[in-house]
Design a protein around this motif. Structure first.
Motif, PDB file in Angstrom:
ATOM      1  N   PHE A 160       7.433  12.203   7.659  1.00 37.18           N
ATOM      2  CA  PHE A 160       6.139  11.598   7.425  1.00 37.18           C
ATOM      3  C   PHE A 160       6.470   9.987   7.993  1.00 37.18           C
ATOM      4  O   PHE A 160       7.650   9.487   7.863  1.00 37.18           O
ATOM      5  CB  PHE A 160       5.990  11.358   5.890  1.00 37.18           C
ATOM      6  N   THR A 161       5.510   9.351   8.420  1.00 31.96           N
ATOM      7  CA  THR A 161       5.409   7.850   8.874  1.00 31.96           C
ATOM      8  C   THR A 161       4.308   7.271   8.316  1.00 31.96           C
ATOM      9  O   THR A 161       2.950   7.624   8.424  1.00 31.96           O
ATOM     10  CB  THR A 161       5.366   7.809  10.364  1.00 31.96           C
ATOM     11  N   ILE A 162       4.510   6.236   7.364  1.00 31.23           N
ATOM     12  CA  ILE A 162       3.308   5.387   6.852  1.00 31.23           C
ATOM     13  C   ILE A 162       3.226   4.247   7.869  1.00 31.23           C
ATOM     14  O   ILE A 162       4.399   3.719   8.246  1.00 31.23           O
ATOM     15  CB  ILE A 162       3.741   4.804   5.429  1.00 31.23           C
ATOM     16  N   SER A 163       1.962   3.722   8.012  1.00 30.32           N
ATOM     17  CA  SER A 163       1.762   2.514   8.847  1.00 30.32           C
ATOM     18  C   SER A 163       0.548   1.952   8.353  1.00 30.32           C
ATOM     19  O   SER A 163      -0.289   2.588   7.412  1.00 30.32           O
ATOM     20  CB  SER A 163       1.547   2.855  10.258  1.00 30.32           C
ATOM     21  N   ARG A 164       0.180   0.803   8.777  1.00 26.85           N
ATOM     22  CA  ARG A 164      -1.105   0.050   8.168  1.00 26.85           C
ATOM     23  C   ARG A 164      -1.596  -0.723   9.171  1.00 26.85           C
ATOM     24  O   ARG A 164      -0.954  -1.357  10.266  1.00 26.85           O
ATOM     25  CB  ARG A 164      -0.623  -0.650   6.932  1.00 26.85           C
ATOM     26  N   ASP A 165      -2.925  -1.054   9.288  1.00 27.08           N
ATOM     27  CA  ASP A 165      -3.591  -2.014  10.046  1.00 27.08           C
ATOM     28  C   ASP A 165      -4.173  -2.816   9.445  1.00 27.08           C
ATOM     29  O   ASP A 165      -5.365  -2.735   8.707  1.00 27.08           O
ATOM     30  CB  ASP A 165      -4.700  -1.378  10.873  1.00 27.08           C
ATOM     31  N   ASN A 166      -3.512  -4.091   9.035  1.00 19.66           N
ATOM     32  CA  ASN A 166      -4.055  -5.036   8.260  1.00 19.66           C
ATOM     33  C   ASN A 166      -5.667  -5.730   8.809  1.00 19.66           C
ATOM     34  O   ASN A 166      -6.019  -6.223   7.655  1.00 19.66           O
ATOM     35  CB  ASN A 166      -2.985  -6.297   8.116  1.00 19.66           C
ATOM     36  N   MET A 189       0.761  -1.075  -0.119  1.00 20.16           N
ATOM     37  CA  MET A 189      -0.054   0.074  -0.173  1.00 20.16           C
ATOM     38  C   MET A 189       0.978   1.415   0.110  1.00 20.16           C
ATOM     39  O   MET A 189       2.036   1.126   0.372  1.00 20.16           O
ATOM     40  CB  MET A 189      -1.013   0.161   1.253  1.00 20.16           C
ATOM     41  N   GLY A 190       0.513   2.276  -0.588  1.00 20.67           N
ATOM     42  CA  GLY A 190       1.258   3.556  -0.833  1.00 20.67           C
ATOM     43  C   GLY A 190       0.486   4.814  -0.663  1.00 20.67           C
ATOM     44  O   GLY A 190      -0.817   4.792  -0.740  1.00 20.67           O
ATOM     45  N   TRP A 191       1.350   5.883  -0.485  1.00 17.13           N
ATOM     46  CA  TRP A 191       0.556   7.016  -0.604  1.00 17.13           C
ATOM     47  C   TRP A 191       1.483   8.008  -1.862  1.00 17.13           C
ATOM     48  O   TRP A 191       2.894   7.809  -2.014  1.00 17.13           O
ATOM     49  CB  TRP A 191       0.634   8.016   0.596  1.00 17.13           C
ATOM     50  N   TYR A 192       0.678   8.638  -2.627  1.00 17.21           N
ATOM     51  CA  TYR A 192       1.468   9.467  -3.680  1.00 17.21           C
ATOM     52  C   TYR A 192       0.712  10.876  -3.521  1.00 17.21           C
ATOM     53  O   TYR A 192      -0.427  10.970  -2.819  1.00 17.21           O
ATOM     54  CB  TYR A 192       1.039   8.874  -5.230  1.00 17.21           C
ATOM     55  N   TYR A 250      10.317   5.626   1.748  1.00 14.40           N
ATOM     56  CA  TYR A 250       9.985   7.039   1.683  1.00 14.40           C
ATOM     57  C   TYR A 250      10.708   7.808   0.623  1.00 14.40           C
ATOM     58  O   TYR A 250      11.951   7.453   0.289  1.00 14.40           O
ATOM     59  CB  TYR A 250      10.369   7.836   2.909  1.00 14.40           C
ATOM     60  N   VAL A 251      10.093   8.737  -0.028  1.00  8.49           N
ATOM     61  CA  VAL A 251      10.847   9.615  -0.756  1.00  8.49           C
ATOM     62  C   VAL A 251      11.755  10.380   0.072  1.00  8.49           C
ATOM     63  O   VAL A 251      11.504  10.653   1.161  1.00  8.49           O
ATOM     64  CB  VAL A 251       9.894  10.583  -1.832  1.00  8.49           C
ATOM     65  N   ASP A 252      13.071  10.750  -0.539  1.00 12.26           N
ATOM     66  CA  ASP A 252      13.936  11.525   0.100  1.00 12.26           C
ATOM     67  C   ASP A 252      13.587  12.674   0.988  1.00 12.26           C
ATOM     68  O   ASP A 252      13.652  13.177   2.424  1.00 12.26           O
ATOM     69  CB  ASP A 252      15.047  11.815  -0.274  1.00 12.26           C
ATOM     70  N   SER A 253      12.412  13.663   0.252  1.00 17.23           N
ATOM     71  CA  SER A 253      11.842  14.868   0.885  1.00 17.23           C
ATOM     72  C   SER A 253      11.120  14.568   2.065  1.00 17.23           C
ATOM     73  O   SER A 253      10.828  15.737   2.707  1.00 17.23           O
ATOM     74  CB  SER A 253      11.170  15.549  -0.179  1.00 17.23           C
ATOM     75  N   VAL A 254      10.754  13.625   2.290  1.00 17.26           N
ATOM     76  CA  VAL A 254       9.680  13.394   3.533  1.00 17.26           C
ATOM     77  C   VAL A 254      10.243  12.512   4.610  1.00 17.26           C
ATOM     78  O   VAL A 254       9.712  12.426   5.885  1.00 17.26           O
ATOM     79  CB  VAL A 254       8.365  12.989   3.203  1.00 17.26           C
ATOM     80  N   ASP A 278       3.474  11.753  -7.833  1.00 19.33           N
ATOM     81  CA  ASP A 278       4.846  11.116  -7.335  1.00 19.33           C
ATOM     82  C   ASP A 278       4.534  10.377  -6.143  1.00 19.33           C
ATOM     83  O   ASP A 278       3.747  10.640  -5.150  1.00 19.33           O
ATOM     84  CB  ASP A 278       5.731  12.268  -6.794  1.00 19.33           C
ATOM     85  N   LEU A 279       5.502   9.550  -6.050  1.00 18.97           N
ATOM     86  CA  LEU A 279       5.374   8.581  -4.800  1.00 18.97           C
ATOM     87  C   LEU A 279       5.854   9.367  -3.507  1.00 18.97           C
ATOM     88  O   LEU A 279       6.926  10.268  -3.527  1.00 18.97           O
ATOM     89  CB  LEU A 279       6.498   7.415  -5.106  1.00 18.97           C
ATOM     90  N   VAL A 280       5.130   9.276  -2.442  1.00 19.29           N
ATOM     91  CA  VAL A 280       5.591   9.608  -1.063  1.00 19.29           C
ATOM     92  C   VAL A 280       6.230   8.546  -0.281  1.00 19.29           C
ATOM     93  O   VAL A 280       7.353   8.701   0.271  1.00 19.29           O
ATOM     94  CB  VAL A 280       4.299  10.088  -0.482  1.00 19.29           C
ATOM     95  N   ALA A 281       5.571   7.523  -0.191  1.00 17.24           N
ATOM     96  CA  ALA A 281       5.851   6.319   0.819  1.00 17.24           C
ATOM     97  C   ALA A 281       5.239   4.941   0.408  1.00 17.24           C
ATOM     98  O   ALA A 281       3.726   5.325  -0.185  1.00 17.24           O
ATOM     99  CB  ALA A 281       5.678   6.805   2.254  1.00 17.24           C
ATOM    100  N   THR A 282       5.776   4.065   0.785  1.00 17.38           N
ATOM    101  CA  THR A 282       4.949   2.681   0.547  1.00 17.38           C
ATOM    102  C   THR A 282       5.033   1.932   1.786  1.00 17.38           C
ATOM    103  O   THR A 282       6.362   1.971   2.526  1.00 17.38           O
ATOM    104  CB  THR A 282       5.845   2.068  -0.735  1.00 17.38           C
ATOM    105  N   ILE A 283       4.501   0.819   2.138  1.00 20.80           N
ATOM    106  CA  ILE A 283       4.388  -0.142   2.976  1.00 20.80           C
ATOM    107  C   ILE A 283       4.079  -1.493   2.522  1.00 20.80           C
ATOM    108  O   ILE A 283       3.061  -1.449   1.876  1.00 20.80           O
ATOM    109  CB  ILE A 283       3.736   0.380   4.130  1.00 20.80           C
TER     110      ILE A 283
END
Length: 121
Positions: free
Chosen positions: A67-73, A34-37, A59-63, A46-51
């Motif tokens: 920024f912190t990506i997380s998930r609740d499966n 999963m990810g955020w763009y 993460y992209v270097d700029s964040v 543009d890609l921001v982060a994936t998990i």
């Protein structure tokens, strides 16, 4: 039918924080990465982060460090905690997921509808 629904965008001052959420719903067998763009007008998305499903993040270097990506499966939900926001973080943020729908044998890419994040000075 599978869909991704985002929430949590808005207006925030520089240096502030926002938390985005994206919940997948429908007939889902499994979810891989999963990810955020993000996208600003006139530019590519543009890609921001994936998990990954195992919790490995990228993460992209700029964040990085902000920024912190997380998930609740259990909830089929991915989050993006955004701290120390900068003016240049202003964009429409989209979540993305690789999902195998129930009854099918392939993974498909799904996108959320997008949520506006505006950082003001």
């Amino acid at each position: 039918q599978v869909q991704l629904v985002e929430s949590g965008g808005g207006l925030v001052q520089a240096g502030g924080s926002l938390r985005l959420s994206c919940a997948a719903s429908g007939s889902i067998f499994r979810i891989n990465a999963m990810g955020w763009y993000r996208q600003v007008p006139g530019k590519q998305r543009d890609l921001v982060a994936t998990i990954t499903s195992a919790g490995d993040t990228n993460y992209v270097d700029s964040v990085k460090g902000r920024f912190t990506i997380s998930r609740d499966n259990a909830k089929n939900t991915v989050y993006l905690q955004m701290d120390s926001l900068k003016l240049e973080d202003t964009a429409v943020y989209y979540c993305n997921a690789n999902i195998q729908p129930m009854g099918l044998y392939a993974l498909y890419v799904y996108w959320g509808q997008g949520t506006q994040v505006t950082v003001s000075s």
